[in-house]
Write a protein that holds these residues in place. Structure first.
Motif, mmCIF file in Angstrom:
data_model
loop_
_atom_site.group_PDB
_atom_site.id
_atom_site.type_symbol
_atom_site.label_atom_id
_atom_site.label_comp_id
_atom_site.label_asym_id
_atom_site.label_seq_id
_atom_site.Cartn_x
_atom_site.Cartn_y
_atom_site.Cartn_z
ATOM 1 N N SER A 16 0.807 -1.216 0.000
ATOM 2 C CA SER A 16 0.000 0.000 0.000
ATOM 3 C C SER A 16 0.841 1.266 0.000
ATOM 4 C CB SER A 16 -0.930 0.004 1.216
ATOM 5 O OG SER A 16 -0.182 0.108 2.420
ATOM 6 N N GLU A 48 2.986 2.036 2.455
ATOM 7 C CA GLU A 48 3.262 2.435 3.833
ATOM 8 C C GLU A 48 4.623 1.885 4.283
ATOM 9 O OE1 GLU A 48 1.528 4.293 5.908
ATOM 10 O OE2 GLU A 48 -0.305 4.567 4.746
ATOM 11 N N LYS A 89 3.644 -0.428 11.955
ATOM 12 C CA LYS A 89 3.860 0.836 11.261
ATOM 13 C C LYS A 89 4.408 1.864 12.254
ATOM 14 C CE LYS A 89 0.225 0.194 7.813
ATOM 15 N NZ LYS A 89 -1.039 0.725 7.234
#
Length: 593
Positions: free
Chosen positions: A504, A506, A526
Motif C-alpha cells: 500500500s 506504507e 507501522k
C-alpha cells in the motif's frame, strides 16, 4: 542564551546531516556491535575450550620455531580460510584470510552455502621457506594450494591447481629427507574401485615435487576405515606424520555429526602398508551420554618447543538435545598422550573438558607468550571508520560472484571482476565506510532466499547468549526495498528485522522467521508519522539459548519497543545441510527493482 539554544539543537542538526547524501536503495548503519555475556574466564592454571569459539571448523596447525600457525574452513563464505598465529597455543591473533581475492574464490551462483573451501591444511617447507595451505574447493576448482613466506602478513599466492589429486581434504607432508607427499580422501569409486558401502572412502598418496608438481603414480594407503566390517562413514581428513621411525596416518571417521571420531594408522615406510594402531578411535564423544561437547574429530597434531604433543580438532556445543547448535563447529585443544607407541587425544569414554588443566609445558609457553590474542566470543565492532571491515567479516558467497558464472579451474579466472578484501575494507562492490564509522550499504536486487550473493555483511554467532545492535537510516522508495538486521543459517533458514514498504506504500517495520523455506512467524508494525523518517536502532537479544527477542528504538536506545514474539533459535541450528556451517548475523539491504 542564543549560543545555548544553538548547542542544544546541534546534535539533531548533525543527525540530519549524516543521514543525507545516501542514494536511493542504500541504508546507513552505525558499526554493528556484538556482545556476549558468556564471559566466564578460565580457572587459575587452566585454559578454556573451545580456544576459538564460533564457526571455526576443521582446524589445521603447524609450528615453525616458537610460532604456531592455524587455519580453518570457511565453506561458501568470503573471504576464505581464516589464518591464526600463536606462541602459546591458547591465545590466537588473526592474520586475516588466506583467500582474500575474489578471483581466487570461484564460486558462481547458484551454490549451496556448504560448498566452497573445505578442510584446509597448513604446513611449512624448510627447503624453500614457504608456508603451504592445501585445500579442496567444492563447486569450484577442487584441490589446490597457496603459499606465503609470512602468514602474519596476510599475503598468499594465487592458487596452484592440482587436477591430478582426487577427493577432498588433501594435506602435505614435508618429510625429513626433503621429499614431500600429498594425501587426499576420494570415494573408492572415484579411483576405479568398488565401494563396499555408500560412504566408503580411500586415502591416496602422491609424490609431490614442490617445484614440478605431482610426480609418479598414486598409492592407495587406506580403505574403508579401521573396521570395514562396521561400514564406518567417510574416512577423510587425512594427515600424515613422520614421528621417530614410524609414519602415522590420522583421519576423521564416522561423519562430522554425532558419530564423528578420529582414528590413526601406522607404517614403517611412507607408502605403507598401514595398519590400524591398537587404540582406536583416539578421540570421540559419541559414547559419552552426558557430553558437553559433541561431534569431535577432524584433528591435527603439533609438537611444542618443549617436546609435548597437542591436538586441535573440531567440536560442537549443544544448547538442548544432542544435535542443536547455532555456533557451528568450533576449534578445541587437548594435550596428547603417547600410549604403547601411539598418540591418544582422549581415552575412550572420557568426557571432553571445557576447563583444561595446563601442564608444565603449556604453563611455560603461557609465561613466555607475547600475544594478547583475539577473544572470538567478543570480536568487537564489525567495522570502523579507520581500517574498515574487521578480520571476522563474512560475505554470503563471493561479493562479485555475478561476474564469475561459468568459470572453473579448467578455464581459469581470466577476465573475472576482481576484488581484494585486504585492499577494499573501506570501499567494496556494494558498501562504503565513512570516516565517521557509518556504513553506506547499497541494496542489490538479490534475495536472501536464493543461492546467490546478497548485499549483506555478517559475522559469526559465537555464543548462546548475546546482544546485537546497530542504528540505521533508511528510506524505502518502493515495495520490496528493505534493510535491517539479518540472522542467517542458509537461504531456507534465516531471520530478518527490517524497515520496508508494503504493497500500500506504507513504511513498516517487519520481523520474519523463515524456517524450511517457509515463513514461520511474521510480525509488522507501522512507525508513527514522526518516526517513519527517523533513524531506528535495531536490537536482537538471545534471551535464552532458543528465544531470540527483537526490539527497536527511535530515540537512540533510551526507550525500547519489542516487536512481535520471540523467534525460535532452532531455525538457525547447524544441523541443516549437514552442519558444516554456523549461523551468522549482520546487516543487509535489498532493492525491489
Amino acid at each position: 542564551m542564543k549560543a545555548i539554544k544553538f548547542l542544544s539543537v546541534l546534535p539533531a542538526m548533525l543527525l540530519t546531516l549524516c543521514c543525507t547524501n545516501v542514494k536511493s536503495g542504500a541504508a546507513l548503519f552505525t558499526p554493528l556491535e556484538y556482545v556476549t555475556t558468556d564471559i566466564s574466564p578460565a580457572q587459575e592454571g587452566f585454559y578454556r575450550n573451545p580456544i576459538l569459539p564460533g564457526f571455526y571448523p576443521d582446524p589445521s596447525i603447524c609450528r615453525v620455531g616458537d610460532d604456531y600457525w592455524m587455519v580453518n574452513s570457511s565453506f561458501a563464505y568470503f573471504p576464505g580460510l581464516p589464518v591464526w598465529h600463536s606462541t602459546d597455543l591458547i591465545h590466537w591473533e588473526s592474520c586475516g584470510p588466506a583467500l582474500s581475492r575474489s578471483r581466487d574464490f570461484l564460486l558462481a551462483p547458484p551454490s549451496n552455502i556448504v560448498t566452497g573451501s573445505y578442510a584446509p591444511q597448513i604446513s611449512y617447507n624448510p627447503a624453500n621457506g614457504l608456508y603451504y595451505i592445501i585445500n579442496t574447493y567444492v563447486a569450484g576448482y577442487w584441490n589446490f594450494y597457496i603459499t606465503s613466506s609470512d602468514p602474519a602478513s596476510g599475503q598468499w599466492s594465487e592458487p596452484v591447481l592440482l587436477p591430478e589429486v582426487p577427493g577432498i581434504d588433501p594435506s602435505i607432508l614435508f618429510d625429513n629427507d626433503g621429499r614431500a607427499y600429498i594425501v587426499s580422501a576420494p570415494g573408492r569409486d572415484a579411483i576405479g574401485e568398488t565401494k563396499l558401502y555408500a560412504e566408503d572412502n580411500a586415502i591416496v598418496l602422491f609424490d609431490f615435487d614442490w617445484e614440478k608438481g605431482i610426480t609418479g603414480e598414486r598409492t592407495v594407503i587406506a580403505r574403508s576405515g579401521v573396521h570395514p566390517e562396521e561400514q564406518p562413514n567417510a574416512l577423510e581428513g587425512p594427515h600424515l606424520y613422520h614421528i621417530g621411525d614410524k609414519y602415522f596416518l590420522m583421519c576423521a571417521e564416522g561423519g562430522t555429526m554425532l558419530g564423528h571420531s578420529e582414528v590413526i594408522f601406522e607404517a614403517s615406510s611412507v607408502k605403507g602398508p598401514y595398519s590400524p594402531c591398537p587404540i582406536n578411535p583416539i578421540l570421540t564423544q559419541r559414547d559419552v551420554p552426558d557430553a558437553d561437547v559433541r561431534c569431535t574429530g577432524h584433528a591435527d597434531l603439533v609438537q611444542s618447543t618443549s617436546g609435548e604433543w597437542y591436538a586441535v580438532f573440531l567440536g560442537t556445543e549443544s544448547y538442548d538435545g544432542e544435535y542443536n547448535f547455532n555456533t557451528g563447529r568450533q576449534t578445541f585443544l587437548l594435550p596428547v598422550t603417547w600410549t604403547g607407541g601411539q598418540p591418544v587425544i582422549l581415552p575412550a569414554g572420557e568426557k571432553l573438558p571445557t576447563q583444561v588443566p595446563m601442564g608444565d609445558g603449556l604453563k611455560a609457553l603461557a609465561a613466555a607468550n607475547r600475544i594478547q590474542g583475539v577473544d572470538t566470543r567478543q570480536p568487537g565492532p564489525l567495522w570502523n571508520g579507520h581500517s574498515g571491515l574487521s578480520d571476522h567479516t563474512l560475505f554470503i558467497r563471493n561479493p562479485v560472484s555475478g561476474s564469475l558464472k561459468g568459470l572453473s579451474w579448467e578455464n581459469g579466472a581470466g577476465g573475472a571482476e576482481d576484488f581484494d578484501f585486504n585492499k577494499g575494507r573501506l570501499d567494496g562492490p556494494f558498501w562504503h565506510i565513512r570516516r565517521s564509522g557509518e556504513m553506506v550499504l547499497r541494496g542489490k536486487n538479490v534475495s536472501l532466499r536464493v543461492e546467490d550473493n546478497p548485499s549483506a555483511i555478517c559475522q559469526r554467532i559465537t555464543s548462546t547468549s548475546f546482544e546485537i545492535t546497530t542504528t540505521m537510516s533508511f528510506s524505502p522508495r518502493r515495495e520490496g526495498d528493505a534493510a535491517g538486521l539479518l540472522l542467517f543459517q542458509n537461504h531456507d533458514n534465516l531471520m530478518t528485522f527490517s524497515k520496508t514498504m508494503d504493497a500500500s506504500g506504507e513504511v513498516v517495520m517487519v520481523l520474519e522467521e523463515i524456517s524450511g523455506g517457509e515463513i514461520k512467524k511474521h510480525f509488522s508494525e507501522k512507525p508513527g508519522p514522526e518516526e517513519a523518517g527517523r533513524r531506528v536502532t535495531l536490537k536482537v537479544e538471545a534471551e535464552t539459548a532458543v528465544d531470540y527477542v527483537f526490539s527497536l528504538s527511535f530515540d537512540g536506545g533510551k526507550t525500547w519497543r519489542r516487536i512481535g514474539e520471540a523467534l525460535d533459535a532452532h531455525t538457525l541450528r547447524s544441523s541443516y545441510y549437514w552442519g558444516f556451517t554456523g549461523a551468522v548475523a549482520g546487516v543487509y539491504a535489498v532493492t525491489g527493482e
